[in-house]
Design a protein around this motif. Structure first.
Motif, PDB file in Angstrom:
ATOM      1  N   ARG A   1       1.482  -1.456  -0.027  1.00 43.06           N
ATOM      2  CA  ARG A   1      -0.167   0.357  -0.395  1.00 43.06           C
ATOM      3  C   ARG A   1       0.931   1.134  -0.120  1.00 43.06           C
ATOM      4  O   ARG A   1       1.181   1.947  -0.771  1.00 43.06           O
ATOM      5  CB  ARG A   1      -0.896   0.253   1.063  1.00 43.06           C
TER       6      ARG A   1
ATOM      7  N   VAL B   1       1.839   2.064  -3.361  1.00 43.71           N
ATOM      8  CA  VAL B   1       0.935   2.647  -3.837  1.00 43.71           C
ATOM      9  C   VAL B   1       0.476   3.801  -3.812  1.00 43.71           C
ATOM     10  O   VAL B   1       0.149   4.694  -4.984  1.00 43.71           O
ATOM     11  CB  VAL B   1      -0.276   1.596  -3.806  1.00 43.71           C
TER      12      VAL B   1
ATOM     13  N   ASN C   1       0.678   7.171  -5.943  1.00 47.49           N
ATOM     14  CA  ASN C   1      -0.044   8.568  -5.995  1.00 47.49           C
ATOM     15  C   ASN C   1       0.497  10.330  -5.837  1.00 47.49           C
ATOM     16  O   ASN C   1       0.156  10.542  -6.821  1.00 47.49           O
ATOM     17  CB  ASN C   1      -1.560   8.056  -4.936  1.00 47.49           C
TER      18      ASN C   1
ATOM     19  N   ARG D   1      -5.872   9.291 -11.773  1.00 49.88           N
ATOM     20  CA  ARG D   1      -6.422   8.965 -10.835  1.00 49.88           C
ATOM     21  C   ARG D   1      -5.206   8.422  -9.806  1.00 49.88           C
ATOM     22  O   ARG D   1      -5.242   6.878  -9.644  1.00 49.88           O
ATOM     23  CB  ARG D   1      -7.486   7.614 -11.250  1.00 49.88           C
TER      24      ARG D   1
ATOM     25  N   ARG E   1      -5.064   5.292  -6.670  1.00 48.27           N
ATOM     26  CA  ARG E   1      -5.370   3.939  -6.484  1.00 48.27           C
ATOM     27  C   ARG E   1      -4.770   4.209  -5.230  1.00 48.27           C
ATOM     28  O   ARG E   1      -5.272   4.538  -3.847  1.00 48.27           O
ATOM     29  CB  ARG E   1      -4.274   3.023  -7.715  1.00 48.27           C
ATOM     30  N   ASP E   2      -5.791   3.124  -4.433  1.00 47.78           N
ATOM     31  CA  ASP E   2      -5.497   2.475  -3.751  1.00 47.78           C
ATOM     32  C   ASP E   2      -5.746   0.899  -2.884  1.00 47.78           C
ATOM     33  O   ASP E   2      -5.934   0.183  -3.944  1.00 47.78           O
ATOM     34  CB  ASP E   2      -6.559   2.490  -2.047  1.00 47.78           C
TER      35      ASP E   2
ATOM     36  N   GLU F   1     -12.778   4.234   0.312  1.00 48.80           N
ATOM     37  CA  GLU F   1     -12.399   5.226  -0.739  1.00 48.80           C
ATOM     38  C   GLU F   1     -13.019   6.052   0.207  1.00 48.80           C
ATOM     39  O   GLU F   1     -14.523   6.405  -0.548  1.00 48.80           O
ATOM     40  CB  GLU F   1     -12.426   5.393  -2.072  1.00 48.80           C
TER      41      GLU F   1
ATOM     42  N   GLU G   1      -3.957  12.025   0.395  1.00 48.47           N
ATOM     43  CA  GLU G   1      -2.661  10.843   0.078  1.00 48.47           C
ATOM     44  C   GLU G   1      -1.509  10.780   1.521  1.00 48.47           C
ATOM     45  O   GLU G   1      -1.277   9.695   1.592  1.00 48.47           O
ATOM     46  CB  GLU G   1      -1.797  11.155  -1.396  1.00 48.47           C
TER      47      GLU G   1
END
Length: 134
Positions: free
Chosen positions: A22, A25, A29, A39, A41-42, A83, A103
């Motif tokens: 994570r 990711v 971001n 866009r 992401r998670d 989200e 983020e």
């Protein structure tokens, strides 16, 4: 049985691996915050079965029920870790939907979760060593 196969140790190891992935990711971001059309992401949080293994999904018919009329009725719509609702400030002029504040908040929460899992992992191994007599 190897120590790595114990349910608690296995769950903690899987959680730390998820936190590491994570973090990558979330870093992507942030790195693409100025990329047009990007866009954010998670990763979806892992779910564990009672035996400590990862669950692909909840069994059919498993849901939230109101057991007492005085309790709040659950919607079953999801968890707070899913989200977040987007604010009107998320889309920046470059056309992407990356909010650096969101983020960075996610990254700090992820770091705290990793540190907790690592601490529990270390303590559980110390407890096993003590039980063995080392």
């Amino acid at each position: 049985m190897p120590v790595a196969d114990l349910p608690l140790v296995s769950m903690l190891r899987n959680r730390m691996q998820w936190n590491q992935t994570r973090q990558k990711v979330l870093a992507e971001n942030v790195a693409n915050a100025n990329t047009p059309g990007f866009r954010a992401r998670d990763l979806k949080a892992p779910a564990f079965r009672p035996d400590g293994s990862l669950a692909a999904a909840l069994p059919a018919g498993f849901g939230i029920t109101q057991t007492n009329p005085l309790h709040l009725a659950g919607s079953g719509a999801g968890s707070p870790t899913e989200e977040r609702q987007r604010t009107r400030f998320d889309v920046v002029p470059s056309g992407n939907a990356v909010s650096l504040e969101d983020e960075m908040l996610k990254a700090s929460e992820n770091q705290a979760d990793y540190q907790l899992a690592a601490s529990l992992y270390q303590k559980s191994l110390q407890m096993l060593r003590t039980a063995v007599g080392r």
